[in-house]
Design a protein around this motif. Structure first.
Motif, PDB file in Angstrom:
ATOM      1  N   ILE A  55      -8.200  -9.816  -0.883  1.00 11.02           N
ATOM      2  CA  ILE A  55      -7.364 -10.997  -0.633  1.00 11.02           C
ATOM      3  C   ILE A  55      -8.180 -12.086   0.059  1.00 11.02           C
ATOM      4  CG2 ILE A  55      -5.399 -11.872   0.707  1.00 11.02           C
ATOM      5  CD1 ILE A  55      -4.033  -9.158   0.201  1.00 11.02           C
ATOM      6  N   ALA A  56      -8.952 -11.686   1.056  1.00 14.89           N
ATOM      7  CA  ALA A  56      -9.773 -12.663   1.783  1.00 14.89           C
ATOM      8  C   ALA A  56     -10.755 -13.350   0.851  1.00 14.89           C
ATOM      9  CB  ALA A  56     -10.507 -11.972   2.934  1.00 14.89           C
ATOM     10  N   ASP A  57     -11.369 -12.581  -0.046  1.00 11.76           N
ATOM     11  CA  ASP A  57     -12.325 -13.170  -0.991  1.00 11.76           C
ATOM     12  C   ASP A  57     -11.641 -14.130  -1.951  1.00 11.76           C
ATOM     13  OD1 ASP A  57     -15.082 -13.213  -2.168  1.00 11.76           O
ATOM     14  OD2 ASP A  57     -13.988 -12.453  -3.910  1.00 11.76           O
ATOM     15  N   LEU A  58     -10.474 -13.740  -2.460  1.00 14.70           N
ATOM     16  CA  LEU A  58      -9.728 -14.627  -3.363  1.00 14.70           C
ATOM     17  C   LEU A  58      -9.316 -15.911  -2.652  1.00 14.70           C
ATOM     18  CD1 LEU A  58      -7.518 -11.922  -5.117  1.00 14.70           C
ATOM     19  CD2 LEU A  58      -9.203 -13.391  -6.266  1.00 14.70           C
ATOM     20  N   ASN A  59      -8.883 -15.789  -1.417  1.00 10.46           N
ATOM     21  CA  ASN A  59      -8.503 -16.984  -0.653  1.00 10.46           C
ATOM     22  C   ASN A  59      -9.705 -17.876  -0.368  1.00 10.46           C
ATOM     23  OD1 ASN A  59      -5.792 -16.266  -0.581  1.00 10.46           O
ATOM     24  ND2 ASN A  59      -5.958 -15.224   1.388  1.00 10.46           N
ATOM     25  N   ARG A  60     -10.821 -17.258  -0.025  1.00 11.40           N
ATOM     26  CA  ARG A  60     -12.025 -18.019   0.297  1.00 11.40           C
ATOM     27  C   ARG A  60     -12.505 -18.825  -0.912  1.00 11.40           C
ATOM     28  NH1 ARG A  60     -14.527 -14.129   2.462  1.00 11.40           N
ATOM     29  NH2 ARG A  60     -15.677 -13.387   0.648  1.00 11.40           N
ATOM     30  N   ARG A  61     -12.272 -18.310  -2.099  1.00 17.80           N
ATOM     31  CA  ARG A  61     -12.715 -18.991  -3.311  1.00 17.80           C
ATOM     32  C   ARG A  61     -11.649 -19.922  -3.883  1.00 17.80           C
ATOM     33  NH1 ARG A  61     -17.479 -16.509  -4.764  1.00 17.80           N
ATOM     34  NH2 ARG A  61     -17.838 -14.526  -3.695  1.00 17.80           N
ATOM     35  N   GLY A  62     -10.540 -20.083  -3.156  1.00 21.61           N
ATOM     36  CA  GLY A  62      -9.497 -21.018  -3.578  1.00 21.61           C
ATOM     37  C   GLY A  62      -8.623 -20.504  -4.703  1.00 21.61           C
ATOM     38  N   ILE A  63      -8.678 -19.195  -4.981  1.00 24.62           N
ATOM     39  CA  ILE A  63      -7.892 -18.610  -6.064  1.00 24.62           C
ATOM     40  C   ILE A  63      -6.537 -18.140  -5.551  1.00 24.62           C
ATOM     41  CG2 ILE A  63      -7.804 -16.749  -7.786  1.00 24.62           C
ATOM     42  CD1 ILE A  63     -10.915 -16.828  -7.742  1.00 24.62           C
ATOM     43  N   GLY A  64      -6.541 -17.503  -4.395  1.00 25.29           N
ATOM     44  CA  GLY A  64      -5.304 -16.984  -3.807  1.00 25.29           C
ATOM     45  C   GLY A  64      -4.842 -15.715  -4.495  1.00 25.29           C
ATOM     46  N   ILE A  65      -3.891 -15.034  -3.865  1.00 23.09           N
ATOM     47  CA  ILE A  65      -3.411 -13.754  -4.387  1.00 23.09           C
ATOM     48  C   ILE A  65      -2.017 -13.907  -4.978  1.00 23.09           C
ATOM     49  CG2 ILE A  65      -2.713 -13.115  -2.026  1.00 23.09           C
ATOM     50  CD1 ILE A  65      -3.712 -10.663  -4.833  1.00 23.09           C
ATOM     51  N   ALA A  66      -1.857 -13.486  -6.229  1.00 23.36           N
ATOM     52  CA  ALA A  66      -0.543 -13.460  -6.880  1.00 23.36           C
ATOM     53  C   ALA A  66       0.037 -12.057  -6.896  1.00 23.36           C
ATOM     54  CB  ALA A  66      -0.652 -13.988  -8.311  1.00 23.36           C
ATOM     55  N   ALA A  67      -0.820 -11.042  -7.142  1.00 19.68           N
ATOM     56  CA  ALA A  67      -0.278  -9.684  -7.297  1.00 19.68           C
ATOM     57  C   ALA A  67      -1.319  -8.609  -7.047  1.00 19.68           C
ATOM     58  CB  ALA A  67       0.285  -9.506  -8.708  1.00 19.68           C
ATOM     59  N   LEU A  68      -0.844  -7.504  -6.538  1.00 23.13           N
ATOM     60  CA  LEU A  68      -1.571  -6.245  -6.528  1.00 23.13           C
ATOM     61  C   LEU A  68      -0.898  -5.405  -7.602  1.00 23.13           C
ATOM     62  CD1 LEU A  68      -3.302  -3.882  -5.478  1.00 23.13           C
ATOM     63  CD2 LEU A  68      -1.636  -3.588  -3.640  1.00 23.13           C
ATOM     64  N   LEU A  69      -1.613  -5.124  -8.672  1.00 19.82           N
ATOM     65  CA  LEU A  69      -1.047  -4.463  -9.841  1.00 19.82           C
ATOM     66  C   LEU A  69      -1.623  -3.060  -9.933  1.00 19.82           C
ATOM     67  CD1 LEU A  69       0.651  -4.905 -12.485  1.00 19.82           C
ATOM     68  CD2 LEU A  69      -1.480  -5.634 -13.565  1.00 19.82           C
TER      69      LEU A  69
END
Length: 202
Positions: free
Chosen positions: A153-167
């Motif tokens: 999650i931290a990596d996705l946020n840092r890259r400006g993608i953000g988290i939609a789901a844990l699948l």
């Protein structure tokens, strides 16, 4: 639930989506034949039994879930889950286990590492390892998984993608069938904005 090879050896089918009902279950076959004799149409036409079934399903859901969408395949179901998660969160990132399989549609193939090098994963996907293959004892499994998910999650946020789901598949069948230790799924999934994460568990 039994399958037979050409030599007559019997195998228990515990994996192929039928173990609770068995192959060619007479009651299921009869229900399918009876329904086909009444109407043969897709689910956008509101046949009374379809509406009744949807209403019965809704009564088993948490109060905030009050809609039903019928799908034909796991790929279609997961594709829809991704669309809903991305629409409601306004984000694109998806976290999956390292050998996950979630379908063969364009959207689900891009979140399915199990399909191999022939299918490119989405840049918005992050993979996490499981306790079993990593040799983590069960009492530490939830913390191990949580730490990886939080890092993803931290990596996705840092890259400006953000988290939609844990699948994830609740028994991680494509990762080798790693049955959860008791409470594994509940460790943070009930936390909501106070410490949990958005997820879809099929």
């Amino acid at each position: 639930m039994w399958l037979y090879d050409p030599d007559g050896r019997r195998y228990l089918d515990f994996y192929n989506n039928v173990p609770s009902l068995g192959h060619c279950n007479p009651e299921i076959n009869a229900a399918m034949a009876e329904q086909a004799s009444r109407i043969s149409a897709n689910t956008r036409y509101l046949e009374p039994r379809l509406v009744d079934y949807a209403e019965r399903l809704v009564t088993t859901f948490p109060e905030q879930l009050n809609r039903v969408v019928f799908t034909c395949t796991g790929s279609e179901s997961n594709d829809l889950a991704l669309r809903i998660a991305r629409l409601t969160s306004g984000r694109e990132g998806v976290i999956v286990s390292s050998h996950a399989y979630h379908g063969t549609s364009a959207a689900t193939a891009m979140v399915s590492p199990n399909l191999g090098d022939a299918v490119n994963l989405s840049p918005a996907v992050r993979m996490v390892s499981l306790h079993g293959p990593a040799g983590i004892p069960e009492e530490k499994a939830a913390a191990f998984f949580e730490q990886q998910v939080r890092s993803a999650i931290a990596d996705l946020n840092r890259r400006g993608i953000g988290i939609a789901a844990l699948l994830f598949d609740s028994i991680f069948s494509s990762d080798g069938v790693w049955v959860e230790p008791a409470g594994f799924h509940r460790r943070r999934s009930q936390g909501g904005a106070r410490g949990g994460w958005p997820y879809h568990c099929r």
